[in-house]
Design a protein around this motif. Structure first.
Motif, PDB file in Angstrom:
ATOM      1  N   PHE A 145      26.917  30.919   6.759  1.00  0.00           N
ATOM      2  CA  PHE A 145      25.684  30.127   6.819  1.00  0.00           C
ATOM      3  C   PHE A 145      24.632  30.673   5.855  1.00  0.00           C
ATOM      4  CE2 PHE A 145      27.127  29.179  11.317  1.00  0.00           C
ATOM      5  CZ  PHE A 145      27.440  27.851  11.065  1.00  0.00           C
ATOM      6  N   ALA A 146      24.502  32.000   5.811  1.00  0.00           N
ATOM      7  CA  ALA A 146      23.473  32.614   4.965  1.00  0.00           C
ATOM      8  C   ALA A 146      23.721  32.325   3.493  1.00  0.00           C
ATOM      9  CB  ALA A 146      23.431  34.117   5.210  1.00  0.00           C
ATOM     10  N   ALA A 147      24.991  32.143   3.115  1.00  0.00           N
ATOM     11  CA  ALA A 147      25.312  31.895   1.705  1.00  0.00           C
ATOM     12  C   ALA A 147      24.703  30.597   1.197  1.00  0.00           C
ATOM     13  CB  ALA A 147      26.827  31.870   1.526  1.00  0.00           C
ATOM     14  N   ARG A 148      24.324  29.701   2.105  1.00  0.00           N
ATOM     15  CA  ARG A 148      23.756  28.422   1.688  1.00  0.00           C
ATOM     16  C   ARG A 148      22.241  28.502   1.471  1.00  0.00           C
ATOM     17  NH1 ARG A 148      26.866  24.977   6.427  1.00  0.00           N
ATOM     18  NH2 ARG A 148      28.749  26.274   6.346  1.00  0.00           N
ATOM     19  N   LEU A 149      21.631  29.609   1.886  1.00  0.00           N
ATOM     20  CA  LEU A 149      20.171  29.701   1.820  1.00  0.00           C
ATOM     21  C   LEU A 149      19.631  29.863   0.395  1.00  0.00           C
ATOM     22  CD1 LEU A 149      19.524  31.984   4.944  1.00  0.00           C
ATOM     23  CD2 LEU A 149      19.069  29.527   4.738  1.00  0.00           C
ATOM     24  N   PRO A 150      20.210  30.715  -0.452  1.00  0.00           N
ATOM     25  CA  PRO A 150      19.605  30.934  -1.780  1.00  0.00           C
ATOM     26  C   PRO A 150      19.486  29.674  -2.616  1.00  0.00           C
ATOM     27  CG  PRO A 150      21.182  32.658  -1.283  1.00  0.00           C
ATOM     28  CD  PRO A 150      21.352  31.611  -0.220  1.00  0.00           C
ATOM     29  N   GLY A 151      20.342  28.698  -2.393  1.00  0.00           N
ATOM     30  CA  GLY A 151      20.288  27.482  -3.183  1.00  0.00           C
ATOM     31  C   GLY A 151      19.232  26.496  -2.740  1.00  0.00           C
ATOM     32  N   LEU A 152      18.530  26.794  -1.650  1.00  0.00           N
ATOM     33  CA  LEU A 152      17.518  25.881  -1.135  1.00  0.00           C
ATOM     34  C   LEU A 152      16.168  26.109  -1.825  1.00  0.00           C
ATOM     35  CD1 LEU A 152      18.263  26.125   2.694  1.00  0.00           C
ATOM     36  CD2 LEU A 152      19.029  24.354   1.110  1.00  0.00           C
ATOM     37  N   PRO A 153      15.330  25.078  -1.922  1.00  0.00           N
ATOM     38  CA  PRO A 153      13.964  25.275  -2.455  1.00  0.00           C
ATOM     39  C   PRO A 153      13.172  26.258  -1.595  1.00  0.00           C
ATOM     40  CG  PRO A 153      14.531  22.936  -2.321  1.00  0.00           C
ATOM     41  CD  PRO A 153      15.621  23.677  -1.606  1.00  0.00           C
ATOM     42  N   ALA A 154      12.229  26.934  -2.176  1.00  0.00           N
ATOM     43  CA  ALA A 154      11.443  27.948  -1.462  1.00  0.00           C
ATOM     44  C   ALA A 154      10.733  27.351  -0.250  1.00  0.00           C
ATOM     45  CB  ALA A 154      10.433  28.589  -2.409  1.00  0.00           C
ATOM     46  N   VAL A 155      10.173  26.141  -0.385  1.00  0.00           N
ATOM     47  CA  VAL A 155       9.455  25.548   0.735  1.00  0.00           C
ATOM     48  C   VAL A 155      10.417  25.237   1.883  1.00  0.00           C
ATOM     49  CG1 VAL A 155       9.657  23.148  -0.083  1.00  0.00           C
ATOM     50  CG2 VAL A 155       7.739  23.810   1.375  1.00  0.00           C
ATOM     51  N   THR A 156      11.660  24.889   1.557  1.00  0.00           N
ATOM     52  CA  THR A 156      12.652  24.632   2.615  1.00  0.00           C
ATOM     53  C   THR A 156      12.993  25.924   3.337  1.00  0.00           C
ATOM     54  OG1 THR A 156      13.573  22.820   1.300  1.00  0.00           O
ATOM     55  CG2 THR A 156      14.920  23.665   3.095  1.00  0.00           C
ATOM     56  N   LEU A 166      23.782  30.925  15.196  1.00  0.00           N
ATOM     57  CA  LEU A 166      24.012  31.875  14.112  1.00  0.00           C
ATOM     58  C   LEU A 166      23.241  31.491  12.849  1.00  0.00           C
ATOM     59  CD1 LEU A 166      27.837  32.595  14.481  1.00  0.00           C
ATOM     60  CD2 LEU A 166      25.931  34.120  15.048  1.00  0.00           C
ATOM     61  N   VAL A 167      22.944  30.192  12.692  1.00  0.00           N
ATOM     62  CA  VAL A 167      22.127  29.769  11.554  1.00  0.00           C
ATOM     63  C   VAL A 167      20.728  30.344  11.705  1.00  0.00           C
ATOM     64  CG1 VAL A 167      21.166  27.811  10.295  1.00  0.00           C
ATOM     65  CG2 VAL A 167      23.467  27.656  11.267  1.00  0.00           C
ATOM     66  N   ARG A 168      20.167  30.208  12.894  1.00  0.00           N
ATOM     67  CA  ARG A 168      18.825  30.748  13.162  1.00  0.00           C
ATOM     68  C   ARG A 168      18.805  32.251  12.882  1.00  0.00           C
ATOM     69  NH1 ARG A 168      15.319  28.499  16.602  1.00  0.00           N
ATOM     70  NH2 ARG A 168      16.989  27.382  17.676  1.00  0.00           N
ATOM     71  N   HIS A 169      19.843  32.936  13.363  1.00  0.00           N
ATOM     72  CA  HIS A 169      19.909  34.387  13.172  1.00  0.00           C
ATOM     73  C   HIS A 169      20.033  34.732  11.689  1.00  0.00           C
ATOM     74  CE1 HIS A 169      21.590  38.530  13.763  1.00  0.00           C
ATOM     75  NE2 HIS A 169      20.654  38.518  14.706  1.00  0.00           N
ATOM     76  N   ALA A 170      20.847  33.965  10.972  1.00  0.00           N
ATOM     77  CA  ALA A 170      21.011  34.216   9.544  1.00  0.00           C
ATOM     78  C   ALA A 170      19.687  34.048   8.804  1.00  0.00           C
ATOM     79  CB  ALA A 170      22.066  33.280   8.969  1.00  0.00           C
ATOM     80  N   VAL A 171      18.928  33.035   9.158  1.00  0.00           N
ATOM     81  CA  VAL A 171      17.645  32.769   8.491  1.00  0.00           C
ATOM     82  C   VAL A 171      16.697  33.950   8.682  1.00  0.00           C
ATOM     83  CG1 VAL A 171      15.576  31.322   8.557  1.00  0.00           C
ATOM     84  CG2 VAL A 171      17.845  30.261   8.584  1.00  0.00           C
ATOM     85  N   THR A 172      16.570  34.439   9.916  1.00  0.00           N
ATOM     86  CA  THR A 172      15.635  35.545  10.170  1.00  0.00           C
ATOM     87  C   THR A 172      16.132  36.855   9.559  1.00  0.00           C
ATOM     88  OG1 THR A 172      16.654  35.907  12.337  1.00  0.00           O
ATOM     89  CG2 THR A 172      14.717  34.499  12.260  1.00  0.00           C
ATOM     90  N   GLN A 173      17.443  37.102   9.637  1.00  0.00           N
ATOM     91  CA  GLN A 173      17.967  38.370   9.130  1.00  0.00           C
ATOM     92  C   GLN A 173      17.908  38.450   7.610  1.00  0.00           C
ATOM     93  OE1 GLN A 173      18.954  41.162  10.968  1.00  0.00           O
ATOM     94  NE2 GLN A 173      17.853  39.892  12.464  1.00  0.00           N
ATOM     95  N   ARG A 174      17.997  37.292   6.945  1.00  0.00           N
ATOM     96  CA  ARG A 174      17.970  37.308   5.474  1.00  0.00           C
ATOM     97  C   ARG A 174      16.545  37.258   4.928  1.00  0.00           C
ATOM     98  NH1 ARG A 174      22.658  37.723   7.292  1.00  0.00           N
ATOM     99  NH2 ARG A 174      24.489  37.499   5.943  1.00  0.00           N
ATOM    100  N   SER A 175      15.562  37.196   5.799  1.00  0.00           N
ATOM    101  CA  SER A 175      14.167  37.229   5.338  1.00  0.00           C
ATOM    102  C   SER A 175      13.681  38.669   5.300  1.00  0.00           C
ATOM    103  CB  SER A 175      13.281  36.403   6.266  1.00  0.00           C
ATOM    104  OG  SER A 175      13.250  36.985   7.562  1.00  0.00           O
ATOM    105  N   THR A 176      12.605  38.923   4.543  1.00  0.00           N
ATOM    106  CA  THR A 176      12.019  40.259   4.478  1.00  0.00           C
ATOM    107  C   THR A 176      10.952  40.418   5.556  1.00  0.00           C
ATOM    108  OG1 THR A 176      10.267  39.601   2.944  1.00  0.00           O
ATOM    109  CG2 THR A 176      12.391  40.267   1.979  1.00  0.00           C
TER     110      THR A 176
END
Length: 897
Positions: free
Chosen positions: A248-259, A316-326
């Motif tokens: 799931f986390a692998a899909r995050l970098p390709g998203l726009p920053a606002v998304t 797990l998507v929610r968890h991936a989003v928070t864990q991949r943030s600073t």
């Protein structure tokens, strides 16, 4: 039920389809369990679709991790569509839900009143259109919501309501009880896994297919998500859950920053309200953000939206989003939420989550939020708020105070692991002497079980509190210590010290102090306690005093007086929703009623207490109630005796109480004696007198001496029982305990030489046995049998007739048959016993019938018994044919009210 997209779940789908299909005839509750990604949510989705196809109304809620600190958040999410019906509820229930949901400033009442309000709200709505309740990620429900849903789930059988809940493995069951069905989802077999992968990624070459089948290991989510990302041996995470999160986390970098900002805000807030997330992201960047920003995340399968809600594809998507943030990104998001959310408490929590240094003002706000949460019944939320406030405290004294309050709330919440962690953190600080006392008390109260050295420590803390002028605290600690003395049989030295502190710290005439003393020394102090308690019983008592007096009189052996004192307390506790205390009161009442022979009361009180124990998590209460239930069932020729006793014994071992084990052992002896197994009865009962036996208990054995003597004389153990009787005779010189003296008079008559027996039978029968009908009838049976053996058949018939008639009236089938046999041997025939109509009723049905006979409506009965009025009506429809009547008017005569 449509099964598109679901493979290998035919059996589970059939179960859910049957329950949804039968909802108009009977309600049910099911807990679906399994590892992450195993298909729980997919099953719930199909059940929702099947319900909608059948014209049923579906209500849903999803547990979210961040909301575990918000009391009743999950329940509010589920019931929100029904709140328009709130005005139709009875006033106490309406106020209870309004307080729980923060719709009023009232303090939330006992949880059970909120549960009854929720049950009736659902029942009234389901009368118009059957309901299917769907709760996903139930392991993340806040504790009050989970408790209310458990309460509701155990009462759905007569409602057109099905509750389907899903939770992840590794968490305690959110819903539990014999009324609930559980479905555990296992991994797919090889054939089903291959079929699912073929549907998801038909283009894969054989090598990649084999690799993915090996990695997924039958997990459906892995089979559908891993094909979207190439996973190589050298970079794959070690666990399946980590691989899925990585996919799931692998899909995050390709998203726009606002998304990505929008996903992070939604992940941190978890309410699911798209408008709130958009407002926070707009504040974060300074420019308006619309729902269009969510489209890229929807397109790659991370989230879904209906325009109002934002739902993550999987936790797990929610968890991936928070864990991949600073960390700075998360702090900015929390502060944006704090600026834009409407509710004060949510604002405070987000500000606290963003804080990176002590902040006394913020800690004080969090403490206020915790106090508000506790007022609404959210113990878990209050505990979390006080703990976080402690960590933000700049003042060391405030930090210690808040840590200790958090530990107390964790104990109240039922989390000894959290209590232990908080106390360890507190102990590492420079704790003042007064707070060290408080710390010690919290630790002692939170110890699992009731044995151990904690009794002495609690006593010393009580002494210190009394010396400091804190009498109320001293009473609290002494009461806790005395209960350990009662249920765990503390040493003589410990009991003596507790008594010494009681007499120094408390008013010896106060009924609460008398209860403490009765727990510690009910026999040695029996004379003075009975004298004071009998004097107090004629005066007006408030509920707390009536409970204490009722418990104390039971401890010292005046069981009829205890029944009298506790009887008016039961409806008051029901009305107040204090079901935990009600369960304890009913258990004592059931025990008393069993021993004096009021079996109708014993069976109904024990049945209700056993059910309430499931709602209030009181294994000790349930164990004693099951022991009484089993004994009465045996006396009345019922079934399920051994199962009930086995569960009671298991619970007694679980709580580490020889007092509970003694009650179970006495019940086993009563059962064996009733069934004519005298050698077995001896073996069971004599254990109460062996100090090395886990079931030894000096007080419970005093209730058993008449039974033990009867078992001994019928099994050849007369010589062995005499020293045991003599030991209790010595104790009887110090106490007027009616229970002990009734048993001893019976034992003396049975064990007497032939030339002394008649005088001892006459003395025993001359005692006031009016409040003890079962004991009197057994004495009459024994006397009549003795007279017949003395060839005085004509004289034997009068006591035998009286015994037979009393046994028949009490429903003691086996004892009545023995009286008939003795009468037949004396030359007189008896008609067969005609069962009373009320004996056909279950304990709960009998209680409902009694209340209906008093003129209460179905709603009034439901409010008293914490059932919906629909369930009461269903019971009455079953009761009328059993009693051969067609209206409520005939109830009173039919049950002998």
């Amino acid at each position: 039920m449509t099964t598109a997209g679901v493979v290998g779940r035919d059996a589970e789908l059939a179960v859910l389809d049957r329950l949804v299909g039968d909802v108009r005839d009977r309600g049910a509750a099911v807990l679906v369990r399994g590892e992450p990604g195993i298909g729980k949510s997919a099953l719930l989705r199909l059940a929702r679709e099947a319900a909608a196809e059948r014209g049923l109304r579906v209500l849903g809620a999803t547990g979210v991790e961040s909301e575990t600190t918000l009391p009743f958040a999950g329940l509010h999410q589920l019931l929100r569509p029904l709140l328009g019906r709130l005005p139709a509820l009875p006033s106490p229930q309406r106020r209870a839900l309004a307080a729980a949901f923060g719709m009023s400033d009232d303090a939330a009442p006992e949880l059970f009143l909120i549960g009854l309000a929720a049950l009736n709200l659902l029942s009234d709505s389901a009368a118009d259109q059957p309901l299917v309740l769907v709760v996903d990620d139930a392991h993340w429900l806040d504790r009050p919501s989970a408790d209310v849903l458990g309460f509701v789930a155990r009462r759905l059988e007569s409602e057109p309501v099905v509750l389907l809940a899903a939770q992840r493995d590794g968490f305690p069951p959110v819903l539990a009880g014999p009324e609930l069905e559980e479905l555990h989802l296992e991994r797919l077999d090889d054939g089903s896994a291959e079929e699912l992968l073929e549907r998801r990624a038909p283009q894969l070459d054989p090598g990649a297919r084999g690799r993915l089948l090996e990695l997924a290991a039958g997990n459906p989510l892995a089979l559908t998500e891993l094909p979207l990302r190439c996973v190589r041996d050298d970079d794959a995470p070690s666990t399946l859950t980590a691989r899925l999160e990585d996919a799931f986390a692998a899909r995050l970098p390709g998203l726009p920053a606002v998304t990505r900002d929008l996903l992070l805000v939604a992940a941190l807030e978890d309410e699911g309200a798209l408008g709130e997330s958009l407002a926070a992201v707009s504040a974060l960047g300074g420019d308006p953000v619309t729902a269009e920003a969510l489209v890229p995340a929807v397109e790659v399968g991370l989230v879904a939206t209906d325009g109002e809600r934002l739902d993550f594809r999987h936790p797990l998507v929610r968890h991936a989003v928070t864990q991949r943030s600073t960390l700075p990104e998360r702090r900015r998001a929390h502060l944006a939420l704090a600026r834009t959310l409407p509710e004060l408490d949510r604002q405070v929590w987000h500000r606290a989550s963003a804080a990176d240094a002590p902040d006394e003002a913020l800690a004080a706000e969090l403490e206020e939020a915790g106090t508000r949460a506790r007022r609404r019944g959210g113990v878990a939320a209050a505990q979390g708020a006080f703990e976080r406030a402690a960590r933000l405290s700049g003042d060391p004294a405030q930090r210690i105070r808040r840590y200790l309050r958090a530990a107390e709330l964790a104990f109240e919440w039922g989390r000894p692991d959290v209590v232990d962690r908080l106390l360890q953190e507190t102990a590492a600080l420079d704790v003042p002497a007064r707070d060290r006392i408080r710390l010690t008390v919290i630790r002692e109260r939170s110890e699992e079980g009731i044995q151990g050295a904690g009794t002495r420590r609690l006593t010393e803390v009580a002494a210190a509190a009394a010396a400091d002028g804190r009498t109320d605290q001293a009473l609290l600690f002494l009461h806790a210590a005395s209960l350990r003395c009662m249920w765990a049989d503390a040493s003589a030295a410990t009991r003596a010290r507790v008594l010494e502190v009681v007499e120094q710290a408390l008013d010896p005439h106060d009924v609460l102090a008398l209860e403490v003393m009765s727990n510690v020394a009910p026999l040695d102090r029996g004379a003075e306690l009975l004298e004071r308690l009998r004097a107090l019983s004629s005066s007006p008592l408030d509920p707390s005093q009536a409970r204490a007096a009722g418990f104390a009189t039971s401890n010292v052996g005046d069981l009829p007086l205890s029944v009298e004192l506790l009887a008016p307390l039961v409806p008051r506790l029901r009305a107040d929703g204090r079901l935990g205390l009600l369960g304890r009161v009913l258990t004592v009442q059931a025990w008393n009623a069993l021993n004096v022979g009021r079996f109708d009361l014993a069976v109904s009180a024990a049945d209700e207490a056993a059910r309430l124990a499931a709602d209030s998590a009181q294994p000790l209460v349930r164990a004693v109630a099951l022991g009484v239930q089993s004994a009465v069932a045996a006396l009345r020729g019922g079934e399920g005796v051994e199962e009930g006793l086995a569960e009671a014994a298991s619970l007694g071992l679980q709580v580490g109480s020889n007092g509970v084990l003694a009650v179970v052992q006495l019940a086993r002896g009563i059962v064996a004696l009733d069934q004519g197994r005298h050698e077995e009865a001896w073996d069971e009962l004599v254990r109460l007198f062996d100090p090395t036996d886990p079931a030894h208990h000096p007080v419970v054995r005093s209730f058993s001496i008449g039974d033990l003597a009867e078992a001994a004389t019928r099994s050849g153990h007369g010589a062995e029982v005499e020293p045991l009787v003599a030991g209790l005779e010595a104790i009887a010189l110090r106490t007027p305990s009616p229970a002990l003296h009734v048993g001893l008079r019976h034992a003396r008559a049975l064990l007497a030489p032939e030339d002394e027996a008649e005088e001892l039978f006459a003395a025993a029968l001359a005692a006031d046995l009016g409040p003890w009908p079962f004991a009197r009838a057994r004495l009459q049976l024994a006397h009549g049998a003795w007279l017949r053996r003395q060839r005085r058949a004509a004289e034997s018939r009068a006591p035998l007739r009286s015994a037979r008639d009393t046994f028949d009236a009490l429903g003691a089938v086996g004892w009545g048959d023995r009286a008939r046999q003795e009468l037949r041997a004396s030359g007189e025939q008896s008609r067969p016993r005609t069962p009373e109509a009320r004996e056909q009723l279950s304990p709960q049905e009998l209680l409902i019938a009694q209340l209906a006979a008093e003129g209460l409506t179905n709603r009034e009965i439901g409010a008293r018994l914490y059932l919906s009025h629909r369930t009461v009506g269903t019971h009455l429809h079953r009761i009328f044919p059993k009693l051969g009547i067609t209206s409520r008017v005939a109830l009173r005569a039919a049950i002998g009210a």
